[in-house]
Design a protein around this motif. Structure first.
Motif, PDB file in Angstrom:
ATOM      1  N   ALA A   1       1.965  -4.412   4.027  1.00  0.00           N
ATOM      2  CA  ALA A   1       3.157  -3.589   3.821  1.00  0.00           C
ATOM      3  C   ALA A   1       2.699  -2.194   3.422  1.00  0.00           C
ATOM      4  O   ALA A   1       1.846  -2.040   2.541  1.00  0.00           O
ATOM      5  N   VAL A   2       3.253  -1.182   4.075  1.00  0.00           N
ATOM      6  CA  VAL A   2       2.783   0.196   3.907  1.00  0.00           C
ATOM      7  C   VAL A   2       3.970   1.142   3.775  1.00  0.00           C
ATOM      8  O   VAL A   2       4.953   1.011   4.497  1.00  0.00           O
ATOM      9  N   THR A   3       3.839   2.097   2.877  1.00  0.00           N
ATOM     10  CA  THR A   3       4.753   3.234   2.820  1.00  0.00           C
ATOM     11  C   THR A   3       3.909   4.490   2.656  1.00  0.00           C
ATOM     12  O   THR A   3       2.833   4.439   2.052  1.00  0.00           O
TER      13      THR A   3
ATOM     14  N   LEU B   1       0.848  -1.187   0.000  1.00  0.00           N
ATOM     15  CA  LEU B   1       0.000   0.000   0.000  1.00  0.00           C
ATOM     16  C   LEU B   1       0.883   1.236   0.000  1.00  0.00           C
ATOM     17  O   LEU B   1       1.812   1.338   0.808  1.00  0.00           O
ATOM     18  N   VAL B   2       0.593   2.178  -0.888  1.00  0.00           N
ATOM     19  CA  VAL B   2       1.261   3.471  -0.892  1.00  0.00           C
ATOM     20  C   VAL B   2       0.219   4.495  -0.483  1.00  0.00           C
ATOM     21  O   VAL B   2      -0.777   4.704  -1.190  1.00  0.00           O
ATOM     22  N   LEU B   3       0.419   5.102   0.673  1.00  0.00           N
ATOM     23  CA  LEU B   3      -0.530   6.070   1.233  1.00  0.00           C
ATOM     24  C   LEU B   3      -0.141   7.471   0.764  1.00  0.00           C
ATOM     25  O   LEU B   3       0.977   7.931   1.019  1.00  0.00           O
ATOM     26  N   VAL B   4      -1.067   8.138   0.101  1.00  0.00           N
ATOM     27  CA  VAL B   4      -0.835   9.474  -0.444  1.00  0.00           C
ATOM     28  C   VAL B   4      -1.630  10.464   0.397  1.00  0.00           C
ATOM     29  O   VAL B   4      -2.867  10.457   0.367  1.00  0.00           O
TER      30      VAL B   4
ATOM     31  N   THR C   1      -1.868   9.675  13.117  1.00  0.00           N
ATOM     32  CA  THR C   1      -3.292   9.351  13.258  1.00  0.00           C
ATOM     33  C   THR C   1      -3.519   7.860  13.500  1.00  0.00           C
ATOM     34  O   THR C   1      -4.649   7.437  13.733  1.00  0.00           O
ATOM     35  N   GLY C   2      -2.463   7.058  13.399  1.00  0.00           N
ATOM     36  CA  GLY C   2      -2.580   5.620  13.666  1.00  0.00           C
ATOM     37  C   GLY C   2      -2.945   4.766  12.472  1.00  0.00           C
ATOM     38  O   GLY C   2      -3.055   3.545  12.593  1.00  0.00           O
ATOM     39  N   VAL C   3      -3.116   5.371  11.301  1.00  0.00           N
ATOM     40  CA  VAL C   3      -3.537   4.608  10.123  1.00  0.00           C
ATOM     41  C   VAL C   3      -2.437   3.653   9.670  1.00  0.00           C
ATOM     42  O   VAL C   3      -2.673   2.462   9.456  1.00  0.00           O
ATOM     43  N   ALA C   4      -1.217   4.170   9.501  1.00  0.00           N
ATOM     44  CA  ALA C   4      -0.125   3.324   9.008  1.00  0.00           C
ATOM     45  C   ALA C   4       0.120   2.150   9.954  1.00  0.00           C
ATOM     46  O   ALA C   4       0.237   1.001   9.513  1.00  0.00           O
ATOM     47  N   ALA C   5       0.162   2.422  11.252  1.00  0.00           N
ATOM     48  CA  ALA C   5       0.384   1.343  12.222  1.00  0.00           C
ATOM     49  C   ALA C   5      -0.761   0.342  12.202  1.00  0.00           C
ATOM     50  O   ALA C   5      -0.538  -0.874  12.288  1.00  0.00           O
TER      51      ALA C   5
ATOM     52  N   ALA D   1     -11.680  -0.727   6.329  1.00  0.00           N
ATOM     53  CA  ALA D   1     -12.107  -0.519   4.950  1.00  0.00           C
ATOM     54  C   ALA D   1     -10.943  -0.720   3.978  1.00  0.00           C
ATOM     55  O   ALA D   1     -11.090  -1.384   2.950  1.00  0.00           O
ATOM     56  N   VAL D   2      -9.778  -0.168   4.305  1.00  0.00           N
ATOM     57  CA  VAL D   2      -8.614  -0.301   3.422  1.00  0.00           C
ATOM     58  C   VAL D   2      -8.163  -1.754   3.356  1.00  0.00           C
ATOM     59  O   VAL D   2      -7.881  -2.280   2.267  1.00  0.00           O
ATOM     60  N   ALA D   3      -8.110  -2.425   4.502  1.00  0.00           N
ATOM     61  CA  ALA D   3      -7.703  -3.831   4.521  1.00  0.00           C
ATOM     62  C   ALA D   3      -8.670  -4.683   3.699  1.00  0.00           C
ATOM     63  O   ALA D   3      -8.241  -5.580   2.971  1.00  0.00           O
ATOM     64  N   GLY D   4      -9.950  -4.407   3.807  1.00  0.00           N
ATOM     65  CA  GLY D   4     -10.944  -5.151   3.030  1.00  0.00           C
ATOM     66  C   GLY D   4     -10.787  -4.907   1.538  1.00  0.00           C
ATOM     67  O   GLY D   4     -10.885  -5.834   0.729  1.00  0.00           O
ATOM     68  N   PHE D   5     -10.539  -3.649   1.150  1.00  0.00           N
ATOM     69  CA  PHE D   5     -10.336  -3.336  -0.264  1.00  0.00           C
ATOM     70  C   PHE D   5      -9.099  -4.064  -0.794  1.00  0.00           C
ATOM     71  O   PHE D   5      -9.138  -4.672  -1.867  1.00  0.00           O
ATOM     72  N   ALA D   6      -8.008  -4.010  -0.041  1.00  0.00           N
ATOM     73  CA  ALA D   6      -6.761  -4.670  -0.454  1.00  0.00           C
ATOM     74  C   ALA D   6      -6.960  -6.189  -0.547  1.00  0.00           C
ATOM     75  O   ALA D   6      -6.467  -6.829  -1.482  1.00  0.00           O
ATOM     76  N   ALA D   7      -7.695  -6.763   0.396  1.00  0.00           N
ATOM     77  CA  ALA D   7      -7.938  -8.216   0.365  1.00  0.00           C
ATOM     78  C   ALA D   7      -8.733  -8.599  -0.879  1.00  0.00           C
ATOM     79  O   ALA D   7      -8.493  -9.633  -1.487  1.00  0.00           O
TER      80      ALA D   7
END
Length: 195
Positions: A35-37, A2-5, A23-27, A184-190
């Motif tokens: 995997a996140v950047t 995941l690349v967070l913009v 904000t705790g999103v990346a963690a 929501a993000v984890a579900g989309f990625a899955a």
């Protein structure tokens, strides 16, 4: 990957760490095994294409899922249009509303060239209809002057096959809590991993 913009437009102090880290999103996403950047945008690049090129330089050497927030949605879409083979999914969270004179009027004169476009700043509506990767749209709930519900609805209507994800407040809004967004993000990625 995941690349967070991150969001922001000509904001001092807005970066990936403030928007996604503190904000705790990346963690939270890492806690889901993802995997996140979260690279910093070129916040004063002068054009969305220049921002997209800046982000492209930070991409890993494999296709990624772009998760963009607010005005970062414009940079992420420009990147997806320029390098479609590098983007396997695109999640547009709290897309910033374009064409609102009172909101646009608060921005410095240097940002005015970035305001042009259609539903999204820096992107013509016909370009949105050409996106071919899976796209999710996550509205701001509750809506606010910068993130109106109609912007999310217009994106859902324009982008072929776009799906709506459950909305929430945007970071760093005081009502924001990372849990619903992380889910929501984890579900989309899955969903992108399924055949």
């Amino acid at each position: 990957m995941l690349v967070l913009v991150h969001g922001g437009l000509w904001d001092d102090g807005m970066d990936g760490e403030r928007f996604w880290g503190r904000t705790g999103v990346a963690a939270g996403l890492r806690g889901e095994g993802l995997a996140v950047t979260a690279p910093d945008r070129a916040m004063r690049a002068g054009s969305w294409d220049a921002e997209a090129e800046h982000l492209a330089a930070a991409l890993p050497d494999r296709p990624v899922v772009l998760v963009a927030g607010s005005n970062g949605c414009s940079a992420a879409v420009r990147l997806a249009l320029a390098r479609p083979g590098r983007v396997r999914g695109l999640l547009l969270c709290w897309p910033a509303t374009a064409g609102d004179a009172p909101v646009d009027g608060r921005l410095p004169a240097e940002a005015v060239p970035l305001l042009a476009g259609g539903v999204l700043r820096g992107v013509r509506d016909e370009e949105l209809t050409g996106l071919r990767m899976p796209v999710g749209v996550l509205p701001s709930v509750p809506e606010n002057p910068v993130h109106r519900r109609w912007t999310a609805d217009a994106l859902l209507a324009l982008v072929p096959g776009a799906v709506e994800l459950p909305g929430c407040p945007e970071p760093p809004h005081p009502l924001f809590r990372p849990g619903p967004l992380v889910a929501a993000v984890a579900g989309f990625a899955a969903g992108l991993r399924r055949p």
